[in-house]
Design a protein around this motif. Structure first.
Motif, PDB file in Angstrom:
ATOM      1  N   HIS A  82      55.032  71.702 -57.800  1.00  0.00           N
ATOM      2  CA  HIS A  82      53.641  72.017 -58.158  1.00  0.00           C
ATOM      3  C   HIS A  82      53.000  72.920 -57.095  1.00  0.00           C
ATOM      4  CE1 HIS A  82      49.465  71.605 -59.327  1.00  0.00           C
ATOM      5  NE2 HIS A  82      49.199  71.252 -58.085  1.00  0.00           N
ATOM      6  N   ILE A  83      53.190  72.589 -55.816  1.00  0.00           N
ATOM      7  CA  ILE A  83      52.598  73.388 -54.732  1.00  0.00           C
ATOM      8  C   ILE A  83      53.141  74.816 -54.791  1.00  0.00           C
ATOM      9  CG2 ILE A  83      52.540  73.702 -52.213  1.00  0.00           C
ATOM     10  CD1 ILE A  83      52.449  70.574 -52.012  1.00  0.00           C
ATOM     11  N   ASN A  84      54.454  74.942 -54.929  1.00  0.00           N
ATOM     12  CA  ASN A  84      55.053  76.283 -54.993  1.00  0.00           C
ATOM     13  C   ASN A  84      54.572  77.049 -56.214  1.00  0.00           C
ATOM     14  OD1 ASN A  84      56.597  76.119 -52.673  1.00  0.00           O
ATOM     15  ND2 ASN A  84      58.414  75.317 -53.710  1.00  0.00           N
ATOM     16  N   HIS A  87      49.950  76.857 -55.996  1.00  0.00           N
ATOM     17  CA  HIS A  87      49.215  77.382 -54.837  1.00  0.00           C
ATOM     18  C   HIS A  87      49.933  78.545 -54.148  1.00  0.00           C
ATOM     19  CE1 HIS A  87      46.242  74.321 -55.398  1.00  0.00           C
ATOM     20  NE2 HIS A  87      47.176  73.394 -55.417  1.00  0.00           N
ATOM     21  N   HIS A  88      51.254  78.462 -54.015  1.00  0.00           N
ATOM     22  CA  HIS A  88      51.948  79.585 -53.361  1.00  0.00           C
ATOM     23  C   HIS A  88      51.897  80.827 -54.248  1.00  0.00           C
ATOM     24  CE1 HIS A  88      54.376  77.199 -50.129  1.00  0.00           C
ATOM     25  NE2 HIS A  88      53.143  76.723 -50.302  1.00  0.00           N
ATOM     26  N   VAL A  89      52.014  80.626 -55.556  1.00  0.00           N
ATOM     27  CA  VAL A  89      51.918  81.759 -56.490  1.00  0.00           C
ATOM     28  C   VAL A  89      50.512  82.369 -56.413  1.00  0.00           C
ATOM     29  CG1 VAL A  89      51.814  82.325 -58.968  1.00  0.00           C
ATOM     30  CG2 VAL A  89      53.751  81.013 -58.064  1.00  0.00           C
ATOM     31  N   HIS A 133      53.938  81.584 -43.141  1.00  0.00           N
ATOM     32  CA  HIS A 133      53.814  80.132 -43.330  1.00  0.00           C
ATOM     33  C   HIS A 133      54.489  79.686 -44.640  1.00  0.00           C
ATOM     34  CE1 HIS A 133      51.805  76.193 -43.011  1.00  0.00           C
ATOM     35  NE2 HIS A 133      51.602  76.314 -44.312  1.00  0.00           N
ATOM     36  N   LEU A 134      54.183  80.373 -45.730  1.00  0.00           N
ATOM     37  CA  LEU A 134      54.753  79.984 -47.028  1.00  0.00           C
ATOM     38  C   LEU A 134      56.279  80.085 -46.990  1.00  0.00           C
ATOM     39  CD1 LEU A 134      52.455  81.595 -49.777  1.00  0.00           C
ATOM     40  CD2 LEU A 134      52.071  79.550 -48.438  1.00  0.00           C
ATOM     41  N   MET A 135      56.766  81.116 -46.300  1.00  0.00           N
ATOM     42  CA  MET A 135      58.211  81.295 -46.238  1.00  0.00           C
ATOM     43  C   MET A 135      58.880  80.137 -45.497  1.00  0.00           C
ATOM     44  SD  MET A 135      59.202  85.222 -46.081  1.00  0.00           S
ATOM     45  CE  MET A 135      59.889  85.270 -44.447  1.00  0.00           C
ATOM     46  N   LYS A 136      58.242  79.689 -44.413  1.00  0.00           N
ATOM     47  CA  LYS A 136      58.817  78.566 -43.646  1.00  0.00           C
ATOM     48  C   LYS A 136      58.850  77.306 -44.520  1.00  0.00           C
ATOM     49  CE  LYS A 136      56.524  80.123 -39.730  1.00  0.00           C
ATOM     50  NZ  LYS A 136      55.624  79.915 -38.610  1.00  0.00           N
ATOM     51  N   GLU A 137      57.751  77.086 -45.275  1.00  0.00           N
ATOM     52  CA  GLU A 137      57.730  75.897 -46.143  1.00  0.00           C
ATOM     53  C   GLU A 137      58.805  76.002 -47.217  1.00  0.00           C
ATOM     54  OE1 GLU A 137      53.097  74.425 -45.758  1.00  0.00           O
ATOM     55  OE2 GLU A 137      53.634  75.687 -47.448  1.00  0.00           O
ATOM     56  N   GLU A 138      58.874  77.165 -47.862  1.00  0.00           N
ATOM     57  CA  GLU A 138      59.776  77.316 -49.011  1.00  0.00           C
ATOM     58  C   GLU A 138      61.242  77.357 -48.599  1.00  0.00           C
ATOM     59  OE1 GLU A 138      58.402  80.788 -51.070  1.00  0.00           O
ATOM     60  OE2 GLU A 138      56.485  79.841 -51.551  1.00  0.00           O
ATOM     61  N   LEU A 141      61.274  73.651 -44.746  1.00  0.00           N
ATOM     62  CA  LEU A 141      60.763  72.282 -44.865  1.00  0.00           C
ATOM     63  C   LEU A 141      60.918  71.709 -46.284  1.00  0.00           C
ATOM     64  CD1 LEU A 141      59.321  69.811 -43.753  1.00  0.00           C
ATOM     65  CD2 LEU A 141      57.136  70.974 -44.080  1.00  0.00           C
ATOM     66  N   PHE A 142      60.456  72.438 -47.295  1.00  0.00           N
ATOM     67  CA  PHE A 142      60.468  71.880 -48.653  1.00  0.00           C
ATOM     68  C   PHE A 142      61.889  71.573 -49.155  1.00  0.00           C
ATOM     69  CE2 PHE A 142      56.062  73.764 -50.076  1.00  0.00           C
ATOM     70  CZ  PHE A 142      55.436  72.971 -49.135  1.00  0.00           C
ATOM     71  N   PRO A 143      62.859  72.516 -48.981  1.00  0.00           N
ATOM     72  CA  PRO A 143      64.208  72.179 -49.464  1.00  0.00           C
ATOM     73  C   PRO A 143      64.763  70.924 -48.773  1.00  0.00           C
ATOM     74  CG  PRO A 143      64.047  74.517 -48.960  1.00  0.00           C
ATOM     75  CD  PRO A 143      62.785  73.885 -48.457  1.00  0.00           C
ATOM     76  N   GLN A 220      42.474  72.882 -51.360  1.00  0.00           N
ATOM     77  CA  GLN A 220      43.219  71.936 -52.197  1.00  0.00           C
ATOM     78  C   GLN A 220      44.710  71.958 -51.823  1.00  0.00           C
ATOM     79  OE1 GLN A 220      42.385  69.612 -54.205  1.00  0.00           O
ATOM     80  NE2 GLN A 220      44.250  69.189 -55.352  1.00  0.00           N
ATOM     81  N   HIS A 221      45.219  73.142 -51.556  1.00  0.00           N
ATOM     82  CA  HIS A 221      46.621  73.359 -51.179  1.00  0.00           C
ATOM     83  C   HIS A 221      46.940  72.608 -49.867  1.00  0.00           C
ATOM     84  CE1 HIS A 221      49.562  76.941 -50.094  1.00  0.00           C
ATOM     85  NE2 HIS A 221      50.140  75.783 -49.901  1.00  0.00           N
ATOM     86  N   ILE A 222      46.079  72.807 -48.872  1.00  0.00           N
ATOM     87  CA  ILE A 222      46.307  72.161 -47.573  1.00  0.00           C
ATOM     88  C   ILE A 222      46.111  70.646 -47.695  1.00  0.00           C
ATOM     89  CG2 ILE A 222      45.450  71.985 -45.190  1.00  0.00           C
ATOM     90  CD1 ILE A 222      44.898  75.006 -45.274  1.00  0.00           C
ATOM     91  N   LEU A 224      46.837  68.794 -50.318  1.00  0.00           N
ATOM     92  CA  LEU A 224      48.064  68.230 -50.912  1.00  0.00           C
ATOM     93  C   LEU A 224      49.174  68.118 -49.876  1.00  0.00           C
ATOM     94  CD1 LEU A 224      48.354  69.972 -54.424  1.00  0.00           C
ATOM     95  CD2 LEU A 224      47.625  67.655 -53.897  1.00  0.00           C
ATOM     96  N   GLU A 225      49.256  69.080 -48.978  1.00  0.00           N
ATOM     97  CA  GLU A 225      50.316  69.038 -47.963  1.00  0.00           C
ATOM     98  C   GLU A 225      49.959  68.066 -46.831  1.00  0.00           C
ATOM     99  OE1 GLU A 225      50.913  73.195 -47.026  1.00  0.00           O
ATOM    100  OE2 GLU A 225      51.954  73.555 -48.928  1.00  0.00           O
ATOM    101  N   ASN A 226      48.789  68.259 -46.214  1.00  0.00           N
ATOM    102  CA  ASN A 226      48.432  67.433 -45.044  1.00  0.00           C
ATOM    103  C   ASN A 226      48.238  65.957 -45.379  1.00  0.00           C
ATOM    104  OD1 ASN A 226      48.322  69.689 -43.454  1.00  0.00           O
ATOM    105  ND2 ASN A 226      46.266  69.313 -42.672  1.00  0.00           N
TER     106      ASN A 226
END
Ligand SMILES: [Fe+2]
Ligand SMILES: [Fe+2]
Length: 241
Positions: A82-84, A87-89, A133-138, A141-143, A220-222, A224-226
């Motif tokens: 959902h986040i990807n 919010h990332h889109v 930042h998004l690249m590091k998450e995607e 961390l996320f995988p 909202q994005h932050i 959901l993550e934090n």
């Protein structure tokens, strides 16, 4: 549910239906500032605690607003998807649009409103930080969190991670969120709460509206993550869930 001044803003934003909307309206930071108690947050935002408690309580008792989700019931993999996907889109599609608008508005109004140049610079710096930042998450961390959840659900031990514990990249992402939160506050102050001046053209007003929507989405994005994804991932790794 009962909401009290001693609860953290992040907890209330997570558990109380309608709370994030209310915090957004009141200018209470519930994403990066989620670890403060409601009492502290109200004092800092200079709003009356009893009024806020009453509003939150009223919202929590009302039927959930359409589209509001109970994120705690989602799997971590679904939450990440959902986040990807949302919010990332959104960040990736809005950044170039807002930057193009800013170029146009600065060209026409920059002379009479020099603060627009600072808005443009501040937003461009935020875009650069968010891209990395998004690249590091995607990619990192996320995988890992998805793999960890799959292992735990299959009754397997938590897989080894190149970064040691999942808490390390989480700490780094949270510190980057703080930086993004500061940039958003700066943009809000430079634009005087996104209030376009009387001589603003349609592009000027569109720019301010787009920046304000960008702010709400990033909050909202932050959040959901934090407040949801990261604590649940850390608890899963520690075997608490
Ligand atoms: Fe993210
Ligand atoms: Fe993030």
């Amino acid at each position: 549910m009962t909401i009290t001044a001693a609860q953290t803003v992040g907890q209330i934003a997570t558990d109380a239906p309608g709370a994030t909307r209310e915090f957004e309206k009141l200018g209470i930071d519930y994403c990066c500032g989620g670890t403060r108690t409601l009492g502290e947050a109200c004092a800092q935002a200079n709003v009356n605690l009893d009024d806020v408690l009453a509003r939150l309580q009223r919202n929590a008792a009302a039927p959930s607003p359409v589209g509001e989700q109970d994120w705690q019931t989602w799997s971590l993999s679904d939450l990440i998807a959902h986040i990807n996907g949302t919010h990332h889109v959104f960040v990736r599609s809005e950044c170039p649009r807002i930057q193009a608008l800013a170029v146009k508005v600065v060209k026409v109004h920059g002379k009479n409103h020099p603060e627009l140049l600072a808005v443009q610079d501040q937003f461009s710096a935020l875009v650069g930080e968010l891209r990395a930042h998004l690249m590091k998450e995607e990619q990192v961390l996320f995988p890992y969190v998805v793999r960890m959840e799959q292992s735990v659900l299959a009754g397997q031990p938590v897989p080894p991670a190149m970064f040691g514990t999942v808490v390390n990249p989480i700490r780094m992402m949270m510190s980057e969120h703080d930086g993004a939160g500061d940039a958003l506050r700066q943009l809000r102050s430079l634009t005087r709460d996104y209030e376009a001046p009387p001589d603003a053209c349609i592009s000027y007003r569109t720019l301010f509206a787009a920046l304000q929507e960008f702010e709400a989405d990033l909050h909202q994005h932050i959040h959901l993550e934090n407040n949801i994804l990261f604590p649940r991932a850390a608890a899963m790794e520690a075997g608490r869930k």
